[in-house]
Design a protein around this motif. Structure first.
Motif, PDB file in Angstrom:
ATOM      1  N   GLY A 150       0.831  -1.218   0.000  1.00 46.41           N
ATOM      2  CA  GLY A 150       0.000   0.000   0.000  1.00 46.41           C
ATOM      3  C   GLY A 150       0.861   1.262   0.000  1.00 46.41           C
ATOM      4  O   GLY A 150       2.101   1.188  -0.088  1.00 46.41           O
ATOM      5  N   GLY A 151       0.206   2.408   0.091  1.00 52.19           N
ATOM      6  CA  GLY A 151       0.930   3.677   0.092  1.00 52.19           C
ATOM      7  C   GLY A 151       1.846   3.787   1.292  1.00 52.19           C
ATOM      8  O   GLY A 151       3.060   4.015   1.170  1.00 52.19           O
ATOM      9  N   ILE A 152       1.272   3.626   2.490  1.00 54.42           N
ATOM     10  CA  ILE A 152       2.093   3.637   3.705  1.00 54.42           C
ATOM     11  C   ILE A 152       3.088   2.483   3.651  1.00 54.42           C
ATOM     12  O   ILE A 152       4.267   2.650   3.975  1.00 54.42           O
ATOM     13  N   GLY A 153       2.624   1.327   3.218  1.00 51.87           N
ATOM     14  CA  GLY A 153       3.469   0.128   3.197  1.00 51.87           C
ATOM     15  C   GLY A 153       4.729   0.309   2.365  1.00 51.87           C
ATOM     16  O   GLY A 153       5.853   0.126   2.859  1.00 51.87           O
ATOM     17  N   VAL A 171       1.424  -8.903   3.098  1.00 56.31           N
ATOM     18  CA  VAL A 171       0.445  -8.402   2.121  1.00 56.31           C
ATOM     19  C   VAL A 171      -0.738  -9.367   2.082  1.00 56.31           C
ATOM     20  O   VAL A 171      -0.666 -10.476   2.618  1.00 56.31           O
ATOM     21  N   GLY A 172      -1.807  -8.940   1.405  1.00 52.15           N
ATOM     22  CA  GLY A 172      -3.029  -9.748   1.395  1.00 52.15           C
ATOM     23  C   GLY A 172      -3.242 -10.577   0.140  1.00 52.15           C
ATOM     24  O   GLY A 172      -4.273 -11.236   0.005  1.00 52.15           O
ATOM     25  N   SER A 173      -2.308 -10.562  -0.796  1.00 54.53           N
ATOM     26  CA  SER A 173      -2.476 -11.394  -1.992  1.00 54.53           C
ATOM     27  C   SER A 173      -1.122 -11.703  -2.609  1.00 54.53           C
ATOM     28  O   SER A 173      -0.140 -10.994  -2.358  1.00 54.53           O
ATOM     29  N   GLU A 175      -0.173 -11.402  -5.700  1.00 50.53           N
ATOM     30  CA  GLU A 175       0.298 -10.369  -6.643  1.00 50.53           C
ATOM     31  C   GLU A 175       1.030  -9.253  -5.909  1.00 50.53           C
ATOM     32  O   GLU A 175       1.981  -8.663  -6.427  1.00 50.53           O
ATOM     33  N   LYS A 176       0.563  -8.952  -4.695  1.00 47.90           N
ATOM     34  CA  LYS A 176       1.164  -7.821  -3.979  1.00 47.90           C
ATOM     35  C   LYS A 176       2.539  -8.155  -3.378  1.00 47.90           C
ATOM     36  O   LYS A 176       3.278  -7.257  -2.988  1.00 47.90           O
ATOM     37  N   ILE A 177       2.865  -9.473  -3.338  1.00 49.01           N
ATOM     38  CA  ILE A 177       4.181  -9.857  -2.821  1.00 49.01           C
ATOM     39  C   ILE A 177       5.273  -9.187  -3.652  1.00 49.01           C
ATOM     40  O   ILE A 177       6.237  -8.628  -3.132  1.00 49.01           O
ATOM     41  N   ASN A 190       2.371 -13.605   3.055  1.00 44.17           N
ATOM     42  CA  ASN A 190       0.956 -13.365   2.765  1.00 44.17           C
ATOM     43  C   ASN A 190       0.186 -13.568   4.077  1.00 44.17           C
ATOM     44  O   ASN A 190       0.214 -14.659   4.651  1.00 44.17           O
ATOM     45  N   TYR A 191      -0.512 -12.540   4.570  1.00 44.92           N
ATOM     46  CA  TYR A 191      -1.136 -12.707   5.889  1.00 44.92           C
ATOM     47  C   TYR A 191      -2.435 -13.504   5.861  1.00 44.92           C
ATOM     48  O   TYR A 191      -3.065 -13.698   6.874  1.00 44.92           O
ATOM     49  N   ASN A 192      -2.772 -14.011   4.678  1.00 38.85           N
ATOM     50  CA  ASN A 192      -3.873 -14.981   4.639  1.00 38.85           C
ATOM     51  C   ASN A 192      -3.404 -16.348   5.139  1.00 38.85           C
ATOM     52  O   ASN A 192      -4.218 -17.201   5.490  1.00 38.85           O
ATOM     53  N   GLY A 259       1.106   4.998  19.294  1.00 46.57           N
ATOM     54  CA  GLY A 259       0.249   5.500  18.223  1.00 46.57           C
ATOM     55  C   GLY A 259       0.986   6.503  17.371  1.00 46.57           C
ATOM     56  O   GLY A 259       1.977   7.096  17.792  1.00 46.57           O
ATOM     57  N   LEU A 260       0.461   6.678  16.148  1.00 50.53           N
ATOM     58  CA  LEU A 260       0.979   7.732  15.274  1.00 50.53           C
ATOM     59  C   LEU A 260      -0.194   8.557  14.757  1.00 50.53           C
ATOM     60  O   LEU A 260      -1.153   7.992  14.226  1.00 50.53           O
ATOM     61  N   TYR A 261      -0.111   9.886  14.940  1.00 47.02           N
ATOM     62  CA  TYR A 261      -1.046  10.790  14.262  1.00 47.02           C
ATOM     63  C   TYR A 261      -0.188  11.902  13.667  1.00 47.02           C
ATOM     64  O   TYR A 261       0.143  12.876  14.341  1.00 47.02           O
ATOM     65  N   TRP A 262       0.206  11.697  12.404  1.00 51.86           N
ATOM     66  CA  TRP A 262       1.178  12.583  11.734  1.00 51.86           C
ATOM     67  C   TRP A 262       0.724  14.046  11.749  1.00 51.86           C
ATOM     68  O   TRP A 262       1.546  14.959  11.918  1.00 51.86           O
ATOM     69  N   ASN A 263      -0.581  14.251  11.591  1.00 49.22           N
ATOM     70  CA  ASN A 263      -1.151  15.593  11.562  1.00 49.22           C
ATOM     71  C   ASN A 263      -0.648  16.481  12.704  1.00 49.22           C
ATOM     72  O   ASN A 263      -0.399  17.668  12.534  1.00 49.22           O
TER      73      ASN A 263
HETATM   74  N1  LIG Z   1      -1.863   7.694  11.582  1.00 44.90           N
HETATM   75  C1  LIG Z   1      -1.550   8.544  10.627  1.00 44.90           C
HETATM   76  O1  LIG Z   1      -1.053   9.652  10.895  1.00 44.90           O
HETATM   77  C2  LIG Z   1      -1.834   8.143   9.225  1.00 44.90           C
HETATM   78  C3  LIG Z   1      -1.270   8.851   8.148  1.00 44.90           C
HETATM   79  C4  LIG Z   1      -1.529   8.410   6.857  1.00 44.90           C
HETATM   80  C5  LIG Z   1      -2.341   7.290   6.646  1.00 44.90           C
HETATM   81  N2  LIG Z   1      -2.902   6.660   7.716  1.00 44.90           N
HETATM   82  C6  LIG Z   1      -3.767   5.501   7.570  1.00 44.90           C
HETATM   83  O2  LIG Z   1      -3.008   4.394   7.114  1.00 44.90           O
HETATM   84  C7  LIG Z   1      -3.880   3.503   6.448  1.00 44.90           C
HETATM   85  C8  LIG Z   1      -3.230   3.059   5.154  1.00 44.90           C
HETATM   86  O3  LIG Z   1      -3.100   4.137   4.264  1.00 44.90           O
HETATM   87  P1  LIG Z   1      -2.521   3.860   2.805  1.00 44.90           P
HETATM   88  O4  LIG Z   1      -2.359   5.183   2.176  1.00 44.90           O
HETATM   89  O5  LIG Z   1      -1.352   2.963   2.885  1.00 44.90           O
HETATM   90  O6  LIG Z   1      -3.727   3.066   2.147  1.00 44.90           O
HETATM   91  P2  LIG Z   1      -3.679   2.041   0.927  1.00 44.90           P
HETATM   92  O7  LIG Z   1      -2.601   2.429  -0.032  1.00 44.90           O
HETATM   93  O8  LIG Z   1      -5.061   1.916   0.447  1.00 44.90           O
HETATM   94  O9  LIG Z   1      -3.229   0.667   1.587  1.00 44.90           O
HETATM   95  C9  LIG Z   1      -4.015   0.057   2.558  1.00 44.90           C
HETATM   96  C10 LIG Z   1      -3.846  -1.447   2.477  1.00 44.90           C
HETATM   97  O10 LIG Z   1      -4.539  -2.008   3.587  1.00 44.90           O
HETATM   98  C11 LIG Z   1      -4.738  -3.372   3.285  1.00 44.90           C
HETATM   99  N3  LIG Z   1      -6.039  -3.837   3.789  1.00 44.90           N
HETATM  100  C12 LIG Z   1      -6.201  -4.813   4.677  1.00 44.90           C
HETATM  101  N4  LIG Z   1      -7.492  -5.028   4.926  1.00 44.90           N
HETATM  102  C13 LIG Z   1      -8.169  -4.169   4.140  1.00 44.90           C
HETATM  103  C14 LIG Z   1      -9.556  -3.937   3.943  1.00 44.90           C
HETATM  104  N5  LIG Z   1     -10.485  -4.634   4.594  1.00 44.90           N
HETATM  105  N6  LIG Z   1      -9.926  -2.979   3.064  1.00 44.90           N
HETATM  106  C15 LIG Z   1      -8.995  -2.255   2.423  1.00 44.90           C
HETATM  107  N7  LIG Z   1      -7.655  -2.443   2.564  1.00 44.90           N
HETATM  108  C16 LIG Z   1      -7.263  -3.401   3.425  1.00 44.90           C
HETATM  109  C17 LIG Z   1      -4.644  -3.532   1.779  1.00 44.90           C
HETATM  110  O11 LIG Z   1      -3.476  -4.277   1.490  1.00 44.90           O
HETATM  111  P3  LIG Z   1      -3.567  -5.860   1.291  1.00 44.90           P
HETATM  112  O12 LIG Z   1      -4.528  -6.111   0.180  1.00 44.90           O
HETATM  113  O13 LIG Z   1      -2.179  -6.228   0.987  1.00 44.90           O
HETATM  114  O14 LIG Z   1      -4.057  -6.407   2.598  1.00 44.90           O
HETATM  115  C18 LIG Z   1      -4.455  -2.114   1.269  1.00 44.90           C
HETATM  116  O15 LIG Z   1      -3.632  -2.065   0.145  1.00 44.90           O
HETATM  117  C19 LIG Z   1      -5.199   4.237   6.269  1.00 44.90           C
HETATM  118  O16 LIG Z   1      -6.085   3.779   7.255  1.00 44.90           O
HETATM  119  C20 LIG Z   1      -4.852   5.680   6.526  1.00 44.90           C
HETATM  120  O17 LIG Z   1      -5.946   6.391   7.042  1.00 44.90           O
HETATM  121  C21 LIG Z   1      -2.656   7.071   8.987  1.00 44.90           C
END
Ligand SMILES: NC(=O)c1ccc[n+]([C@@H]2O[C@H](COP(=O)([O-])OP(=O)(O)OC[C@H]3O[C@@H](n4cnc5c(N)ncnc54)[C@H](OP(=O)(O)O)[C@@H]3O)[C@@H](O)[C@H]2O)c1
Length: 323
Positions: A150-153, A171-173, A175-177, A190-192, A259-263
């Motif tokens: 994912g983006g954060i990942g 990762v959850g699939s 393909e994402k590996i 794969n966390y499945n 916890g993290l709250y970047w804001n």
């Molecule tokens: N705390 C902070 O300051 C802060 C800052 C930025 C973002 N965030 C949070 O971090 C989270 C991830 O952001 P991101 O930008 O990385 O999002 P993203 O790119 O959409 O990635 C999220 C990943 O979560 C996994 N996932 C697992 N269960 C899921 C479900 N039921 N529905 C959807 N996705 C699921 C998916 O990966 P798999 O398919 O591999 O499981 C998905 O690719 C969000 O909740 C966002 O609000 C927090």
């Protein structure tokens, strides 16, 4: 100008794609011609009225943008017309123009595209604060990043590698590996496969820092593979579940759950943000922190772009290409 308006709490498809007045800009603000806008998981919650921040309606969503400076307010000192910039708009990015406080903008480093730059704010800075400030990752340690495609990942993996750590991802699939490996992960699970945590602990030495944007049982199981004095960083809840933590397990291995709250850093600690930006730019120049773009969408297709992110179809960043 064209923009997406949220007039009532609604689904993304119910937002209004319409012509609106160009935004006004104050003396300390910069008017930016938006070239690209990052699409983030919380955009959906914001539009539905389910996010922690509930803006006054009508509003234009779109938290992170890149583009070209069109006009500057009278007190702006760091930017001038024609500069290529990126930054945190928090709102207003799903539009052809947005006004942004000067302090929320940065010059785009050489060689970085508008599409890459718009994902370099919320996503990369959050991962930076998660891994480095809250996780305190050290060079010889092992980092585990959940939802590693994912983006954060992907950004957290790259930051872990930039620090010289060993990086595991889940990762959850299947393909994402490959995506998590492309981002730099040394090992991907794969966390499945429910044995991932046991495997990491028994066969791969456990981990010192965990970045968890998923929540629920993924976090609960992470405790089982976290080493003595390890740190687990709560970043998000994409699974829709809040973990029920067995605190006795934290005690048994001196583990910290943080916890993290970047804001809050962004709003209150500008000097820390500057440090993060400098490091991220340096690593970009070295080719380490390079955003992975899944797909770009036209502005009019913003609802589809949001669904692509939230329905777990995308990897890396999803971007609106506006100009
Ligand atoms: N705390 C902070 O300051 C802060 C800052 C930025 C973002 N965030 C949070 O971090 C989270 C991830 O952001 P991101 O930008 O990385 O999002 P993203 O790119 O959409 O990635 C999220 C990943 O979560 C996994 N996932 C697992 N269960 C899921 C479900 N039921 N529905 C959807 N996705 C699921 C998916 O990966 P798999 O398919 O591999 O499981 C998905 O690719 C969000 O909740 C966002 O609000 C927090």
């Amino acid at each position: 100008m064209k923009a997406y308006l949220v007039q009532k709490w609604c689904e993304p498809e119910e937002m209004l794609f319409t012509d609106v007045e160009e935004p006004l800009y104050k003396e300390n603000e910069v008017l930016v011609d938006v070239h690209a806008c990052g699409v983030n998981f919380p955009d959906l919650l914001l539009i539905q009225g389910k996010y922690q921040m509930r803006p006054t309606r009508p509003f234009i969503p779109g938290a992170e943008i890149s583009g070209v400076v069109s006009k500057v307010g009278s007190k702006v000192t760091q930017f001038q017309e024609g500069d290529k910039v990126y930054g945190a708009s928090f709102l207003g990015g799903y539009a052809q123009k947005v006004s942004v406080p000067e302090k929320n903008l940065y010059h785009i480093p050489q060689g970085m595209s508008f599409e890459e730059a718009c994902g370099f704010v919320v996503t990369y800075q959050s991962s930076y604060f998660g891994v480095i400030v809250r996780g305190q990752l050290q060079a010889k340690e092992t980092l585990l990043v959940h939802a590693g495609a994912g983006g954060i990942g992907t950004s957290a993996i790259q930051i872990g590698k930039a620090l010289g750590a060993k990086v595991y991802a889940t990762v959850g699939s299947e393909e994402k590996i490959e995506i998590a490996k492309q981002a730099g992960a040394d090992l991907v699970f794969n966390y499945n496969d429910s044995t991932w945590s046991k495997k990491i602990r028994k066969e791969y030495g456990g981990v010192d820092v965990v970045i968890d944007p998923v929540g629920g049982e993924i976090l609960e199981k992470s405790i089982l593979c976290t080493n003595f004095e390890g740190r687990i960083v709560v970043v998000g809840f994409t699974s829709g579940k809040i973990a029920q933590v067995a605190t006795n397990l934290l005690l048994l291995n001196n583990i910290s759950l943080v916890g993290l709250y970047w804001n809050l850093y962004f709003m209150n600690f500008p000097e820390k943000i500057h440090e993060a930006v400098d490091d991220l730019h340096l690593w970009y120049k070295k080719g380490i922190t390079k955003p992975i773009i899944y797909k770009t969408f036209e502005l009019k297709d913003a609802p589809l772009a949001i669904r692509t992110v939230t329905q777990r179809k995308s990897y890396g960043k999803v971007v609106l290409k506006i100009k």
